[in-house]
Design a protein around this motif. Sequence first.
Motif, PDB file in Angstrom:
ATOM      1  N   GLY A 112       0.840  -1.057  -0.056  1.00 19.76           N
ATOM      2  CA  GLY A 112       0.018   0.001   0.030  1.00 19.76           C
ATOM      3  C   GLY A 112       0.846   1.244   0.006  1.00 19.76           C
ATOM      4  N   ILE A 113       0.539   2.130  -1.032  1.00 23.44           N
ATOM      5  CA  ILE A 113       1.414   3.322  -1.075  1.00 23.44           C
ATOM      6  C   ILE A 113       0.595   4.631  -1.006  1.00 23.44           C
ATOM      7  CG2 ILE A 113       3.127   4.650  -2.654  1.00 23.44           C
ATOM      8  CD1 ILE A 113       3.722   1.944  -3.911  1.00 23.44           C
ATOM      9  N   GLN A 114       1.295   5.648  -0.440  1.00 23.88           N
ATOM     10  CA  GLN A 114       0.690   6.963  -0.487  1.00 23.88           C
ATOM     11  C   GLN A 114       1.818   7.815  -0.629  1.00 23.88           C
ATOM     12  OE1 GLN A 114      -0.866   7.025   3.785  1.00 23.88           O
ATOM     13  NE2 GLN A 114      -2.961   7.646   2.754  1.00 23.88           N
ATOM     14  N   PHE A 115       1.440   9.010  -1.529  1.00 25.49           N
ATOM     15  CA  PHE A 115       2.487   9.818  -2.011  1.00 25.49           C
ATOM     16  C   PHE A 115       2.425  11.236  -1.277  1.00 25.49           C
ATOM     17  CE2 PHE A 115       1.152   7.189  -5.291  1.00 25.49           C
ATOM     18  CZ  PHE A 115       2.211   6.340  -5.640  1.00 25.49           C
ATOM     19  N   SER A 116       3.417  11.933  -1.041  1.00 24.23           N
ATOM     20  CA  SER A 116       3.531  13.284  -0.743  1.00 24.23           C
ATOM     21  C   SER A 116       2.894  14.380  -1.216  1.00 24.23           C
ATOM     22  CB  SER A 116       5.169  13.819  -0.402  1.00 24.23           C
ATOM     23  OG  SER A 116       5.820  12.784   0.360  1.00 24.23           O
ATOM     24  N   GLY A 117       1.811  15.036  -0.938  1.00 23.24           N
ATOM     25  CA  GLY A 117       1.191  15.995  -1.635  1.00 23.24           C
ATOM     26  C   GLY A 117       0.139  15.616  -2.793  1.00 23.24           C
ATOM     27  N   TRP A 118       0.022  14.336  -2.990  1.00 27.16           N
ATOM     28  CA  TRP A 118      -0.745  13.986  -4.203  1.00 27.16           C
ATOM     29  C   TRP A 118      -1.748  12.596  -3.950  1.00 27.16           C
ATOM     30  CZ3 TRP A 118      -0.383   9.914  -8.297  1.00 27.16           C
ATOM     31  CH2 TRP A 118      -1.171  10.360  -9.311  1.00 27.16           C
ATOM     32  N   SER A 119      -2.903  12.685  -4.348  1.00 26.55           N
ATOM     33  CA  SER A 119      -3.694  11.637  -4.126  1.00 26.55           C
ATOM     34  C   SER A 119      -4.637  10.985  -5.189  1.00 26.55           C
ATOM     35  CB  SER A 119      -4.563  11.503  -2.566  1.00 26.55           C
ATOM     36  OG  SER A 119      -5.215  12.727  -2.954  1.00 26.55           O
ATOM     37  N   ASP A 120      -4.236  11.790  -6.534  1.00 22.89           N
ATOM     38  CA  ASP A 120      -5.373  11.723  -7.646  1.00 22.89           C
ATOM     39  C   ASP A 120      -4.744  10.480  -8.547  1.00 22.89           C
ATOM     40  OD1 ASP A 120      -7.375  12.191  -9.305  1.00 22.89           O
ATOM     41  OD2 ASP A 120      -6.118  13.697 -10.463  1.00 22.89           O
ATOM     42  N   TYR A 121      -4.625   9.306  -7.717  1.00 24.83           N
ATOM     43  CA  TYR A 121      -4.263   8.156  -8.577  1.00 24.83           C
ATOM     44  C   TYR A 121      -5.428   7.354  -8.933  1.00 24.83           C
ATOM     45  CZ  TYR A 121      -3.297   7.487  -3.744  1.00 24.83           C
ATOM     46  OH  TYR A 121      -3.375   7.434  -2.125  1.00 24.83           O
TER      47      TYR A 121
END
Length: 639
Positions: free
Chosen positions: A615-624
């Motif tokens: 599971g991955i989260q990105f810095s400052g972006w979640s529009d995946y």
Amino acid sequence: MAKVELTKIATDLGALPSQVAFVLAQLGAFPENGAVEVDDDTLELAAEEIRTLVESKVITLAPKPTPRDIAAALDVPQSDVQKALIGKGVLASLTTVLENDVAEDAVKQFGYAVRWAEAPKKKEPEEATTVRRKTVGGGTLRPPVVTILGHVDHGKTSLLDYIRESRVAEKEHGGITQHIGAYQVAVGPGKITFLDTPGHEAFTAMRARGAQVTDIAVLVVAADDGVMPQTIEAINHARNAEVPIIVAINKIDRPEANVVRVKQQLVEHGVVATDFGGDVEMVPVSAATGEGVDHLLEMILLQAEIMELKADPAGDVEGVVIEAKKDKGRGPVATILVQNGTLKRGDVVVVGLTYGRIRAMFDFAGKEVKDAGPSIPVEILGLDEVPHAGERLVVYLDEKQAKAKIEALREKAREQELGSATQHLTLADLKRALEQGETRELRIIVKADVQGSVEAVRGLIEKIDNEEIDVKVLHAGVGNVNLNDVNLAEAADAIVVGFNVGIEGQAKKEAERLKIEVRTYRVIYELIEEIEKAVKGMLEPVFEERYQGTVEIRAVFNLTKVGKVAGCHCTDGKITRNSKVRVRREGEVVFEGQVASLKHLKEDVREVAAGFDCGIQFSGWSDYREGDVIEAYEVVQVR
């Protein structure tokens, strides 16, 4: 005079054993093994001073103590001292040297104050461990130690063999000599010690460890072949070691021999014969017939006489490892060149990270000996491990002291292994080194494809002008960057630059291990421009992307507590918690940034490899979205 336990005195007076030991030592009664021999008057005098220390809650420490020293002085567990230091934000091993104010803060947490003192009247611990102290008089003359250097096939080994057979073998044990890496020859009333090393590789490897064992370098040049690439290397190695050179012009028995031509070629490299107005003795010899060899030995003794080489046979024992090996029947065996004092059978020694009691000693002829003085090479048995060439030998009074010392050294070595290796000068660091006053000289080793390129690169480098720093070419040669170049760079803290050449595999590995900077170029002006920028403090570090792996987003989850999470599968390589990422959607890049969170089965992980879900989260972006492809990479500085 009675023998009293320190713990008994401490208990009677309500004192710490360290307080008792310090006061007694000040009065000339030195405790040994937890007890001290002391008369009633001295004990009574000591008691008064001890009570003063107890009342004022003072312990005495030598400056720059370690946590282990503090624990011993306070008579508390060592871990307690480390915890006290951690409470003050200091993470230290038991052998970490602490600043005085840090030590005072740690001691204060146990309710004590520190009184800083010089070492007690007894000799300092390191001095107390050495067996024989220096005597008055400055020592006596000792035999010179000579290393033979030169190009391959120019007769180094043949010359050594002739000297050994004519001067040693015929007189020792029926003509058989034992190869221990060094031997002595008698020349009239004098003696010469020769180091029978594999050449300037070993010569420089020992210097890289701080071992300056050679007094004189004999440069062997073939009269029929002249100056060759390894001849130039040998000259540069000897110069860097700052040892005088004597040239042996070998193979004068050959019909094509031309001594004058060799002397003329050497002038081009700054080695000028005395008959040409220079200061270098050049002796024509033949290792095949023996012609001129006696004169060569006389010149070595004459040079040694000028140098006034001295050592003290009754002083501190100092020695260095010439070579070492593990013998199937005898265990670790080391050849030691004694440099000062007298090494004796039965001595307890520490050599590098190994120690032991000398069980037996043999000279170069294989004869067992009881002792060895300055400039004498001996083979010793009794060490617990095989040491490295160039490591120093120290003699200790007893095995307990040696064990304590070796444990501290090995612990320190382990700490250094966990940390980074010694950092050598790089072009990118040159500005910082200048600003901090760490260097005033940039040393460079140049390698190029042909001799014309070597001279061109060298000439352009030597024209670089700067008031703050001297640019010095230590060695310039033809061919790929090899292990010998790296060894020289390690010994001299230099950088290696190559033009139109590669780096040999072993040399590349060693350079990476030692953190020696090796730069190669295809355009000569790029090489010069980078060195000029470095000298002027303008060189910017170069970074490059390094691919890590590919990850596919196969599902998108909205979780109440953590928000939007990309459910992924790693299809190639790996992705790490510190990875930079590039997210592609139908071939187009929709996001570039950093991984903020990486999980596997709800657990935070450092990395996920190919074949696993995450599971991955990105810095400052979640529009995946499902189907997006993540490229993971890292940015590294190019050396």
